[in-house]
Design a protein around this motif. Sequence first.
Motif, PDB file in Angstrom:
ATOM      1  N   TRP A 223       1.212  -0.998  -0.178  1.00 52.47           N
ATOM      2  CA  TRP A 223       0.087   0.201   0.163  1.00 52.47           C
ATOM      3  C   TRP A 223       1.231   0.868   0.010  1.00 52.47           C
ATOM      4  O   TRP A 223       0.154   2.203  -0.280  1.00 52.47           O
ATOM      5  N   ALA A 224       1.867   1.393   1.073  1.00 46.58           N
ATOM      6  CA  ALA A 224       3.132   2.772   0.639  1.00 46.58           C
ATOM      7  C   ALA A 224       3.043   2.555  -0.814  1.00 46.58           C
ATOM      8  O   ALA A 224       3.515   3.920  -0.545  1.00 46.58           O
ATOM      9  N   ARG A 225       3.311   1.911  -1.593  1.00 42.41           N
ATOM     10  CA  ARG A 225       4.151   1.961  -2.927  1.00 42.41           C
ATOM     11  C   ARG A 225       3.014   2.285  -4.184  1.00 42.41           C
ATOM     12  O   ARG A 225       3.456   2.039  -4.832  1.00 42.41           O
ATOM     13  N   ALA A 226       1.813   2.143  -3.730  1.00 41.74           N
ATOM     14  CA  ALA A 226       0.261   2.441  -4.168  1.00 41.74           C
ATOM     15  C   ALA A 226       0.072   3.395  -4.070  1.00 41.74           C
ATOM     16  O   ALA A 226       0.324   4.530  -3.328  1.00 41.74           O
ATOM     17  N   THR A 227      -0.881   3.385  -4.707  1.00 44.33           N
ATOM     18  CA  THR A 227      -1.881   5.294  -5.160  1.00 44.33           C
ATOM     19  C   THR A 227      -2.349   5.960  -4.564  1.00 44.33           C
ATOM     20  O   THR A 227      -3.759   4.928  -5.042  1.00 44.33           O
ATOM     21  N   PRO A 228      -2.656   5.725  -3.014  1.00 39.14           N
ATOM     22  CA  PRO A 228      -4.343   6.332  -2.743  1.00 39.14           C
ATOM     23  C   PRO A 228      -5.296   6.562  -3.131  1.00 39.14           C
ATOM     24  O   PRO A 228      -5.410   8.054  -3.761  1.00 39.14           O
ATOM     25  N   GLY A 229      -6.687   6.498  -2.849  1.00 32.64           N
ATOM     26  CA  GLY A 229      -7.349   6.609  -3.341  1.00 32.64           C
ATOM     27  C   GLY A 229      -7.883   6.346  -5.206  1.00 32.64           C
ATOM     28  O   GLY A 229      -8.956   6.314  -5.484  1.00 32.64           O
ATOM     29  N   ALA A 230      -7.216   5.188  -5.161  1.00 31.02           N
ATOM     30  CA  ALA A 230      -7.112   4.436  -6.711  1.00 31.02           C
ATOM     31  C   ALA A 230      -8.698   3.694  -6.937  1.00 31.02           C
ATOM     32  O   ALA A 230      -8.813   3.201  -5.580  1.00 31.02           O
ATOM     33  N   PRO A 231      -9.097   3.793  -7.768  1.00 33.66           N
ATOM     34  CA  PRO A 231     -10.220   2.631  -8.136  1.00 33.66           C
ATOM     35  C   PRO A 231     -10.463   1.814  -7.362  1.00 33.66           C
ATOM     36  O   PRO A 231      -9.022   1.037  -8.034  1.00 33.66           O
ATOM     37  N   PHE A 232     -11.018   0.771  -6.874  1.00 32.74           N
ATOM     38  CA  PHE A 232     -11.467  -0.530  -6.883  1.00 32.74           C
ATOM     39  C   PHE A 232     -12.409  -1.267  -8.120  1.00 32.74           C
ATOM     40  O   PHE A 232     -13.067  -0.799  -8.581  1.00 32.74           O
ATOM     41  N   THR A 233     -11.321  -2.240  -8.336  1.00 32.74           N
ATOM     42  CA  THR A 233     -11.668  -2.874  -9.869  1.00 32.74           C
ATOM     43  C   THR A 233     -12.384  -4.117  -8.946  1.00 32.74           C
ATOM     44  O   THR A 233     -10.874  -4.851  -8.928  1.00 32.74           O
ATOM     45  N   GLY A 234     -12.778  -4.605  -9.750  1.00 31.80           N
ATOM     46  CA  GLY A 234     -13.203  -6.431  -9.421  1.00 31.80           C
ATOM     47  C   GLY A 234     -14.034  -6.611 -10.616  1.00 31.80           C
ATOM     48  O   GLY A 234     -15.350  -6.553 -11.103  1.00 31.80           O
ATOM     49  N   ALA A 235     -14.652  -8.057 -10.515  1.00 34.10           N
ATOM     50  CA  ALA A 235     -14.765  -9.283 -11.040  1.00 34.10           C
ATOM     51  C   ALA A 235     -16.195  -9.733 -10.421  1.00 34.10           C
ATOM     52  O   ALA A 235     -15.430 -10.611  -9.358  1.00 34.10           O
ATOM     53  N   ALA A 236     -17.570 -10.261 -10.720  1.00 36.20           N
ATOM     54  CA  ALA A 236     -18.011 -11.111  -9.812  1.00 36.20           C
ATOM     55  C   ALA A 236     -18.962 -12.333 -10.771  1.00 36.20           C
ATOM     56  O   ALA A 236     -19.397 -11.384 -11.870  1.00 36.20           O
ATOM     57  N   ASP A 237     -19.398 -13.336 -10.472  1.00 33.04           N
ATOM     58  CA  ASP A 237     -20.699 -13.777 -11.456  1.00 33.04           C
ATOM     59  C   ASP A 237     -21.584 -13.321 -10.536  1.00 33.04           C
ATOM     60  O   ASP A 237     -21.821 -13.388  -9.757  1.00 33.04           O
ATOM     61  N   ARG A 238     -22.667 -13.673 -11.288  1.00 34.76           N
ATOM     62  CA  ARG A 238     -23.697 -13.906 -11.205  1.00 34.76           C
ATOM     63  C   ARG A 238     -24.247 -14.301 -10.318  1.00 34.76           C
ATOM     64  O   ARG A 238     -23.885 -15.524  -9.676  1.00 34.76           O
TER      65      ARG A 238
END
Length: 1001
Positions: A223-238
């Motif tokens: 997390w220290a090397r990530a961008t705070p506030g970056a979008p959350f992306t994910g994929a789910a099945d129905r």
Amino acid sequence: MGQTEPQAGHPELECGVGIWDQDVYGNHRLLVEVTDAAPAVAAELPWRRQGVSVRSGTGDVDVIVLAPSGLRVHNTVAVEVSGERGRIAFEPVEGPGAYAVHYLPYAHTGKPYYPQAAYRPPTRTADPGWAHRCGLDGGGVEGAGTDGAGPVGEGDGWSRLPRAEAFRYESASAVDSFAPMGFAATAAECAALRRAHSGEPFVLFAEDRAHPLGRYGSLPARWARATPGAPFTGAADRGEFYAVQIGVYALTGLTGVRAEVRGLPFAVRCLSTGGIDARGAVFERNVEVAEGGVTALWCGIDVPEGASPGVYEGEIAVSAQGAPERTLPLRLTVNEAVVAGHGTGDPARLTRLRWLDSTLAQDDEVVPPFTPVKVDGRRLSILGRAVELGTDGLPHRISSAFTPSVTRADGPERELLAAPVAFAVGRALEHGPLTLDQPGPARARWSTTATGRDVLLHTEGELESDGFLVLRATVEATADTELDVTLDVPMREDVARYVMGLGLTGRACPATYDWTWDTPTRNQDACWLGDPAAGLQLSLRDEHYERPLNTNYYREKPLVTPHSWAGDGDGGVRLRTAEGVRALTAFSGPLRLRAGESRRFTFRLLLTPFKPLDPARQLTERYFHAYATPGEVAAYGANVVNLHHATPPNPYINDPLLAAGTLRAYTDEAHRLGVRVKVYDTVRELTRHTPELPVLASLGDEIFASGPGGGHAWLQEHLGGSYVPGWVAPDVGDVAVVTSGDSRWHNSYVCGIERLRRVVGVDGLYLDDVAYDRTTMKRVRKALARSGASAPLVDLHSCNQFREPDGFASSANLYAELLPYVDRLWLGELFDYDGRDGADGADPAYWLVEMSGIPFGLMGEMLEGGGNPWRGLVFGMTARAPMTDVRPLWRAFDGLRLPEAEMTGWWAGEPPVRTGRDDVLATTWRGPGGTATAVASWAPEPAEVVLTTGSGPVAAYAPAVEGFQPERSFAAGEPVPVAPGRGWLLRIAPPADGPAAATSP
């Protein structure tokens, strides 16, 4: 040296899994590459340890270097050791190659099932001459124990040495790995993040559910090397329950942290900030994060099966008290695929988190064999018992219709009480009207209010179909006053023949007894009084009650002393007997209440027995307690198998669904052979292999009990410092942590049980001590009964808890509230069956009350040392197969046709066959096979008895039973010799052609 393909997870190094001796070198190592031969090389090791929770007894932990061949490099000097990194020098004794640096070596001490990891302290192994020649004279362990990167002095020997570059991190197994969330950010990385977000109370990080934060207390380097506030992306099945993780890094202290997912057309809830507890009530959690601390908030998105595939956009909003809200954009792709059961068939997806807030089987429906509560005015009737309420809302009469043998519930009613139950506050009270209603067939409830000088009393009561009766009396002062509260339960002396609880093991009831509260060391708040066919358990609680831990863990979370009943230290219980009345009185002592102050006095009366005995079932359900193939179980002659954990179909403790496929195949084969399958599954501990464990650990002390930490190395390395170490199964590499006595995990457990029954096909549960209350037990029974075609089987095993580590609580008394929903007891480990030197087992009353289960409508089996087969048989008890070979007794049961007969125990007043002695007891079966009698002695010396019936002396024949008795015949009136602690299984009045013509079954 690595055993897996490189993986991401460490900012500077590839990650993988290796193979080595963990008990010598620990679970973690870094590989460094030596490129040139040299007398010594220097290596910088970016291990990025999480804080300083793992320490040896004398400071930091040793660093051990292994050559490519696996031999230890003794010429090693640790120049600097901190939480962030290490700087070492070592002699590359095998020239160029990959050397392994093990930086958390430990040794496990203590018992193998409850080990304690002792981390190895730094030791000097380098030859002084080698160190001098390499300019390392001042090295050794400089900087050991610091929590930051300290500079190495200018011109020192380490700086001038050729470099060995670290290139790979390895763990001993995937479950041991720190990757990716266990590698901490450095102090410099944290400082840079704080500077970049100066003035903000916190920053947010989107993180995939595949990388749960758990209890790592430091900001992950990821997390220290990530961008705070970056979008959350994910994929789910129905149809999937999709878990979303949001990381929160506090730049100032936070309280009241909350998360919300907005903008999606699906049901969403935040699991971290509250939910539904184990009794179906909504609750909230206050999430706090200290300055510089980090936590993860978890939300669940219920994607409907009918959702249209595509991309859905929304946002995740996080707020804290007194701080402005922060948001993350959310982009969720819903796939074409449809999953069944919200995806719970794939635990790795964390979809079972949906179960945390389940209310499955949380209802007032009746559980067989119980019948609905029948309300007739103020008379409430249930299976075999009835309660008549007074206008004060207290029981004025309690009766039992169980027969003396406890095999039926349709006998004549017997009164338990010699007078009404009375709750007094030290002054006269005027009672208002009693209101009574029935929210469901399994429960009736009532309430009333009374007034008196300076006091208001509100009483609420409930009776359930299993015999659970609870009264909650709230005393409120309307002016400053002093009270002396008492509860009197006057029982008939001829009913209250036996006692158990409040420091007394099962025994004949004494005429007088006094007891006071001592909850730090004694798990005692309940007392059972009665005989096998009629009794009650009184337990005393208040609104502050929390279920304590049990089975070795009591002192980690003991009973909370009830402030009301214990009063200001003068409260207690006394038992007195006079004129045919045995009066049990609980008292508070003087209580001073200010105007408006109130005290809650809760008292529960469990009316026993709960249900009729089923001796035929006891003798025909033949258990096998060991791992064997279904074919081997059937060939042994058993028809029920208990699958313990640490076995191929059930490898990990208390999460059998992790091996659902293997377990289903085993169960299908067992059913084909006529063998029913029961699986070990409780909630007392939870395996480290449960995918949801890091999420549960992030919920503070809601799911896992607070405690001293320590224990197995895995717990110390991954769970921080506040937990109670649980069971370890070394043969399958299983490590567990102890759960709290009451939490949402019980909701998940009920759902898991339902899936085990419905999808996997198991026939019931093998409960090895129980860490939940009667509410969860009822739900478990309902879930089992409603998800299968046949009646489920539940048996409860217990270690003798009348010991110091368990708070001196008799197991039968401790678990009485669960017994209505249990089919069989195994009490159990550490129980005394022989009663040597006058110990408890020398008293048949102890057998009856503590171990047999008969006063509660159950039958039991024996365990410790195989039990005592002769004494056990007069209670219908055998031992645990195949640890003890009970097949000869099984064959004898069939030969005598005992399963078809009616059993009448020695406790039934006037048994059909008598011995003429109180210390040589007989239990009789009468049926198509004739009359058979089990005789056993508790006499300290050899005894001779003449067997009689109502018609006088009778003849008897002892069939040969291997390991139990030789063949022998006894004429009518002939003394039958009975050795101490032994006995016989006899056929009474054999056929006319004489006993010599009879054959052994």
